[in-house]
Design a protein around this motif. Structure first.
Motif, PDB file in Angstrom:
ATOM      1  N   SER A 101      -5.802  64.108  15.861  1.00  0.00           N
ATOM      2  CA  SER A 101      -4.793  63.079  15.573  1.00  0.00           C
ATOM      3  C   SER A 101      -5.652  61.860  14.790  1.00  0.00           C
ATOM      4  CB  SER A 101      -4.041  62.144  16.803  1.00  0.00           C
ATOM      5  OG  SER A 101      -5.107  61.472  17.763  1.00  0.00           O
ATOM      6  N   ILE A 144       3.550  59.850  12.766  1.00  0.00           N
ATOM      7  CA  ILE A 144       4.606  60.279  13.217  1.00  0.00           C
ATOM      8  C   ILE A 144       3.722  61.542  14.852  1.00  0.00           C
ATOM      9  CG2 ILE A 144       6.212  61.064  14.600  1.00  0.00           C
ATOM     10  CD1 ILE A 144       7.752  59.015  11.504  1.00  0.00           C
ATOM     11  N   ALA A 145       3.381  62.204  13.255  1.00  0.00           N
ATOM     12  CA  ALA A 145       2.565  63.271  14.169  1.00  0.00           C
ATOM     13  C   ALA A 145       1.389  62.787  14.594  1.00  0.00           C
ATOM     14  CB  ALA A 145       1.980  64.386  12.494  1.00  0.00           C
ATOM     15  N   VAL A 187       1.974  61.493  17.985  1.00  0.00           N
ATOM     16  CA  VAL A 187       2.672  62.395  19.379  1.00  0.00           C
ATOM     17  C   VAL A 187       1.458  62.930  19.515  1.00  0.00           C
ATOM     18  CG1 VAL A 187       3.869  64.494  19.817  1.00  0.00           C
ATOM     19  CG2 VAL A 187       4.708  62.774  18.183  1.00  0.00           C
ATOM     20  N   ILE A 231      -0.333  62.818  23.942  1.00  0.00           N
ATOM     21  CA  ILE A 231      -0.390  63.834  24.979  1.00  0.00           C
ATOM     22  C   ILE A 231      -2.035  63.856  25.128  1.00  0.00           C
ATOM     23  CG2 ILE A 231      -0.605  66.215  25.084  1.00  0.00           C
ATOM     24  CD1 ILE A 231       2.196  66.316  23.178  1.00  0.00           C
TER      25      ILE A 231
END
Length: 303
Positions: free
Chosen positions: A136, A278-279, A282, A286
């Protein structure tokens, strides 16, 4: 220690993440108002004094002054502040949209060193969480707009400087965890503060005083209000490393802070994140969840 007990490292990591997230959302405002980044560094170094004095007061000024403590403290402080100095120059000669994704991978250095020399281990959930956090990190900074002409103009210097910052900050986090085994977190942070102040003259030298500088309330004073968040976040990070594993704390805080920044930027500043960010959001959510619920388990030297 029973698994059901609270995890003090998690509390400190969350506080550091929140403070750094708010700091990240507003840290560029004084610069946009005409207050140079190099002088912002000076302000940040001075704000480190406040939490350093507070935590030393809490332990009755019991600062560790032995040779080992001083060496560890200076290593940690110089790697952190020195990396920041290199970054100031790197962004003047290279593309920031590639420099920041590179240095965001500094937890990878911390993880490798901690696995090899501190023998830290984690479970399956932790491994998945660490992997997602590392994935990320570049996404939060990468814009996707590759300017090949800019790359050709700046050569490879910016890349080498970015790697230096990457290594410096990754090694710093490792030493932060290593030092916590023989030093108090308060002493570590004190020496971090000292080294940060020691490098102020370099930041002054790097400042272009020929340009117009904003000395008003929305310049150095606003920078001080914002940078104190950075200083408190750094303090909480030291305590998070004291109680938690470096292979978990480092990726969690490094992924969590830009996550918070993105959320604040969206809610407060109305800045809509791009597809890559945005990816990253997410994956970071997680990852943070998996790292938080992963049982701590026993240390390598515990039977």
């Amino acid at each position: 220690m029973k698994e059901s007990k609270k995890k003090p490292w998690l509390l400190y990591a969350i506080v550091a993440t929140v403070f750094w997230g708010v700091w990240g959302a507003f840290t560029s405002v004084p610069s946009r108002n005409g207050f140079p980044d190099t002088l912002i560094y000076c302000v940040w170094a001075l704000t480190m004094i406040i939490p350093a004095v507070f935590v030393l007061w809490r332990i009755n000024w019991k600062l560790q002054r032995d040779k080992k403590a001083i060496v560890y403290g200076l290593i940690i402080g110089l790697l952190g502040a020195g990396g920041q100095m290199i970054l100031f120059y790197a962004v003047t000669v290279g593309p920031t949209y590639l420099i920041f994704p590179i240095i965001s991978l500094s937890p990878l250095i911390t993880i490798v060193l901690s696995l090899l020399f501190l023998r830290e281990r984690t479970g399956l959930l932790g491994i998945i969480g660490i992997s997602l956090a590392l994935l990320s990190l570049p996404l939060f900074e990468y814009s996707g707009d590759l300017n090949t002409e800019e790359l050709d103009e700046n050569g490879t210097l910016w890349f080498l400087l970015a790697i230096l910052v990457l290594v410096a900050w990754g090694v710093q986090a490792y030493f932060m965890k290593l030092a916590n085994s023989s030093m108090s977190a308060e002493s570590i942070f004190f020496y971090m503060m000292v080294t940060g102040i020691m490098l102020i003259p370099i930041a002054f030298y790097m400042t272009d005083f020929s340009q117009e500088i904003n000395w008003g309330w929305d310049g150095p004073y606003l920078a001080g209000a914002i940078q104190i968040l950075n200083a408190i976040g750094a303090l909480c990070l030291v305590f998070a490393f004291r109680y938690g594993k470096a292979i978990v704390v480092s990726p969690m805080t490094n992924a969590g802070a830009p996550l918070m920044t993105s959320i604040i930027s969206l809610l407060v500043l109305g800045v809509m994140p791009g597809h890559y960010k945005i990816a990253g959001i997410v994956l970071a959510v997680i990852a943070a969840f998996l790292l938080a619920i992963q049982p701590e388990g026993k240390k390598p030297d515990e039977d």
